[in-house]
Design a protein around this motif. Structure first.
Motif, PDB file in Angstrom:
ATOM      1  N   ASP A  47       0.706  -1.204   0.540  1.00 15.53           N
ATOM      2  CA  ASP A  47      -0.061   0.087   0.285  1.00 15.53           C
ATOM      3  C   ASP A  47       1.132   1.379  -0.472  1.00 15.53           C
ATOM      4  O   ASP A  47       2.238   1.304   0.466  1.00 15.53           O
ATOM      5  CB  ASP A  47      -0.702   0.007   1.400  1.00 15.53           C
ATOM      6  N   PHE A  48       0.521   2.342  -0.567  1.00 16.01           N
ATOM      7  CA  PHE A  48       1.498   3.007  -0.433  1.00 16.01           C
ATOM      8  C   PHE A  48       0.685   4.244   0.162  1.00 16.01           C
ATOM      9  O   PHE A  48       0.378   4.111   0.853  1.00 16.01           O
ATOM     10  CB  PHE A  48       0.892   4.139  -1.883  1.00 16.01           C
ATOM     11  N   LYS A  49       2.098   5.085   1.136  1.00 11.08           N
ATOM     12  CA  LYS A  49       1.048   6.595   2.273  1.00 11.08           C
ATOM     13  C   LYS A  49       1.550   7.134   1.564  1.00 11.08           C
ATOM     14  O   LYS A  49      -0.060   7.756   2.429  1.00 11.08           O
ATOM     15  CB  LYS A  49       3.330   6.558   2.372  1.00 11.08           C
ATOM     16  N   LYS A  50       1.487   7.707   0.186  1.00 12.83           N
ATOM     17  CA  LYS A  50       0.550   8.499  -0.323  1.00 12.83           C
ATOM     18  C   LYS A  50       0.464   8.526  -1.978  1.00 12.83           C
ATOM     19  O   LYS A  50       1.533   7.754  -2.216  1.00 12.83           O
ATOM     20  CB  LYS A  50       1.554   9.947   0.132  1.00 12.83           C
ATOM     21  N   PRO A  51       0.039   9.036  -2.197  1.00  7.53           N
ATOM     22  CA  PRO A  51       0.403   8.744  -4.203  1.00  7.53           C
ATOM     23  C   PRO A  51       1.131   9.416  -4.644  1.00  7.53           C
ATOM     24  O   PRO A  51       2.136  10.405  -4.256  1.00  7.53           O
ATOM     25  CB  PRO A  51      -0.614  10.535  -4.609  1.00  7.53           C
ATOM     26  N   THR A  52       1.713   8.456  -5.106  1.00 11.16           N
ATOM     27  CA  THR A  52       3.337   8.486  -5.839  1.00 11.16           C
ATOM     28  C   THR A  52       3.260   9.794  -7.572  1.00 11.16           C
ATOM     29  O   THR A  52       2.357  10.090  -7.314  1.00 11.16           O
ATOM     30  CB  THR A  52       3.996   7.531  -6.219  1.00 11.16           C
ATOM     31  N   ARG A  53       4.350  10.222  -7.612  1.00 13.17           N
ATOM     32  CA  ARG A  53       4.203  11.019  -8.453  1.00 13.17           C
ATOM     33  C   ARG A  53       5.482  10.642  -9.674  1.00 13.17           C
ATOM     34  O   ARG A  53       6.433  10.253  -9.331  1.00 13.17           O
ATOM     35  CB  ARG A  53       4.177  12.251  -8.439  1.00 13.17           C
ATOM     36  N   LEU A  54       5.190  10.730 -11.049  1.00 19.46           N
ATOM     37  CA  LEU A  54       6.793  11.273 -11.939  1.00 19.46           C
ATOM     38  C   LEU A  54       7.582  12.614 -11.619  1.00 19.46           C
ATOM     39  O   LEU A  54       7.156  12.819 -10.785  1.00 19.46           O
ATOM     40  CB  LEU A  54       6.663  11.476 -13.373  1.00 19.46           C
ATOM     41  N   GLU A  55       8.497  11.472 -11.535  1.00 17.44           N
ATOM     42  CA  GLU A  55       9.998  12.608 -10.691  1.00 17.44           C
ATOM     43  C   GLU A  55      11.228  12.129 -12.143  1.00 17.44           C
ATOM     44  O   GLU A  55      11.218  11.272 -12.562  1.00 17.44           O
ATOM     45  CB  GLU A  55      10.852  11.836  -9.623  1.00 17.44           C
ATOM     46  N   CYS A  56      11.957  13.218 -12.478  1.00 18.35           N
ATOM     47  CA  CYS A  56      13.304  12.856 -13.167  1.00 18.35           C
ATOM     48  C   CYS A  56      14.796  13.943 -11.400  1.00 18.35           C
ATOM     49  O   CYS A  56      14.355  14.539 -11.306  1.00 18.35           O
ATOM     50  CB  CYS A  56      13.246  13.934 -14.455  1.00 18.35           C
ATOM     51  N   MET A  57      15.665  13.481 -11.999  1.00 15.86           N
ATOM     52  CA  MET A  57      16.995  13.656 -11.715  1.00 15.86           C
ATOM     53  C   MET A  57      17.357  14.626 -12.565  1.00 15.86           C
ATOM     54  O   MET A  57      17.515  15.806 -13.602  1.00 15.86           O
ATOM     55  CB  MET A  57      18.367  12.876 -12.354  1.00 15.86           C
ATOM     56  N   MET A  58      17.634  15.801 -11.252  1.00 14.74           N
ATOM     57  CA  MET A  58      17.868  17.097 -11.706  1.00 14.74           C
ATOM     58  C   MET A  58      19.452  17.826 -12.736  1.00 14.74           C
ATOM     59  O   MET A  58      19.719  17.507 -13.912  1.00 14.74           O
ATOM     60  CB  MET A  58      18.584  17.804 -10.192  1.00 14.74           C
ATOM     61  N   GLN A  59      20.271  16.735 -12.148  1.00  8.46           N
ATOM     62  CA  GLN A  59      21.334  16.383 -13.580  1.00  8.46           C
ATOM     63  C   GLN A  59      21.542  15.787 -14.536  1.00  8.46           C
ATOM     64  O   GLN A  59      23.057  15.937 -15.249  1.00  8.46           O
ATOM     65  CB  GLN A  59      22.816  15.349 -12.702  1.00  8.46           C
ATOM     66  N   ASP A  60      20.163  15.369 -14.971  1.00  6.49           N
ATOM     67  CA  ASP A  60      19.917  15.237 -16.524  1.00  6.49           C
ATOM     68  C   ASP A  60      19.801  16.455 -16.932  1.00  6.49           C
ATOM     69  O   ASP A  60      19.925  16.278 -18.434  1.00  6.49           O
ATOM     70  CB  ASP A  60      18.326  14.388 -16.500  1.00  6.49           C
ATOM     71  N   ILE A  61      19.314  17.449 -16.919  1.00  6.52           N
ATOM     72  CA  ILE A  61      19.331  18.692 -17.637  1.00  6.52           C
ATOM     73  C   ILE A  61      20.405  19.249 -17.689  1.00  6.52           C
ATOM     74  O   ILE A  61      21.207  18.959 -18.984  1.00  6.52           O
ATOM     75  CB  ILE A  61      18.891  19.764 -16.297  1.00  6.52           C
TER      76      ILE A  61
END
Length: 223
Positions: A47-61
């Motif tokens: 079970d999720f603690k809270k809704p998850t979301r899409l993320e990306c890594m800052m260093q990819d920029i």
């Protein structure tokens, strides 16, 4: 210490527009890889603690910029102390209390963020020559509803009063003293503080076109 020298940060990114435009028109069109980082309620991971979301890594920029710009890419960073830059209010009280029980000194709750802002302003006024106690983290923090917070003084410096060191040094003059139990709010573009002694609560808000100098004021009340 075994920990990263570059801990979690607020990710403020400044980008030169022509380089940004060229990167957006490059092979990847500015697209970086995305992932999900779910937080589960317990070790069963069902079970999720809270809704998850899409993320990306800052260093990819910067990696994208380097790919498109090559040797022309001028990439660097400036690092500030956490107390000066970053204290999120992102966690519910219950989650913050659990983090504290696990040893965290940055639970990221509403109360911890408010406390950190008070401490930041304590440091700013101390720099400007004000005689006041500065909360030492974590030794001087006290628990309130399970969250360590400052005992005081509670200082609010509104943007209209001053943001930069130069502004604070110009507006704080003479002998200014604030006790530990005090709460102080200062707001006003043309507000100058001289020879002030506060032991209690003081709120000063001035109008846009008002020029006010506080000189020789002594405040002593229940707060």
């Amino acid at each position: 210490t075994g920990y990263s020298p570059f801990p979690g940060n607020v990710n403020n990114i400044v980008i030169e527009m022509s380089a940004y435009s060229k990167t957006l028109r490059g092979e990847d069109q500015g697209v970086v890889l995305e992932f999900v980082n779910p937080k589960y309620k317990d070790a069963t991971r069902t079970d999720f603690k809270k809704p998850t979301r899409l993320e990306c890594m800052m260093q990819d920029i910067p990696k994208l910029f380097q790919k498109e710009m090559g040797t022309e890419a001028n990439i660097g960073f400036t690092m500030f102390d956490r107390w000066f830059t970053f204290s999120p209010a992102k966690n519910a009280l219950e989650a913050g209390v659990e983090d504290v029980k696990k040893g965290s000194t940055a639970p990221g709750t509403m109360s911890s963020a408010e406390s950190d802002k008070y401490i930041q302003n304590q440091r700013k006024l101390k720099f400007a020559g004000v005689d006041l106690p500065v909360t030492q983290v974590p030794d001087d923090l006290i628990p309130v509803s399970g969250i360590p917070v400052t005992e005081g003084p509670r200082i609010v410096l509104c943007p209209a009063f001053g943001i930069t060191q130069e502004e604070l040094l110009a507006k704080i003059q003479g002998d200014v003293k604030i006790s530990k139990r005090s709460s102080v709010v200062l707001e006003g573009h043309h507000l100058t503080i001289k020879n002030l002694n506060v032991d209690g609560a003081l709120v000063i808000r001035t109008g846009e076109d008002s020029h006010v100098t506080v000189d020789g004021l002594k405040v002593s009340n229940k707060g």
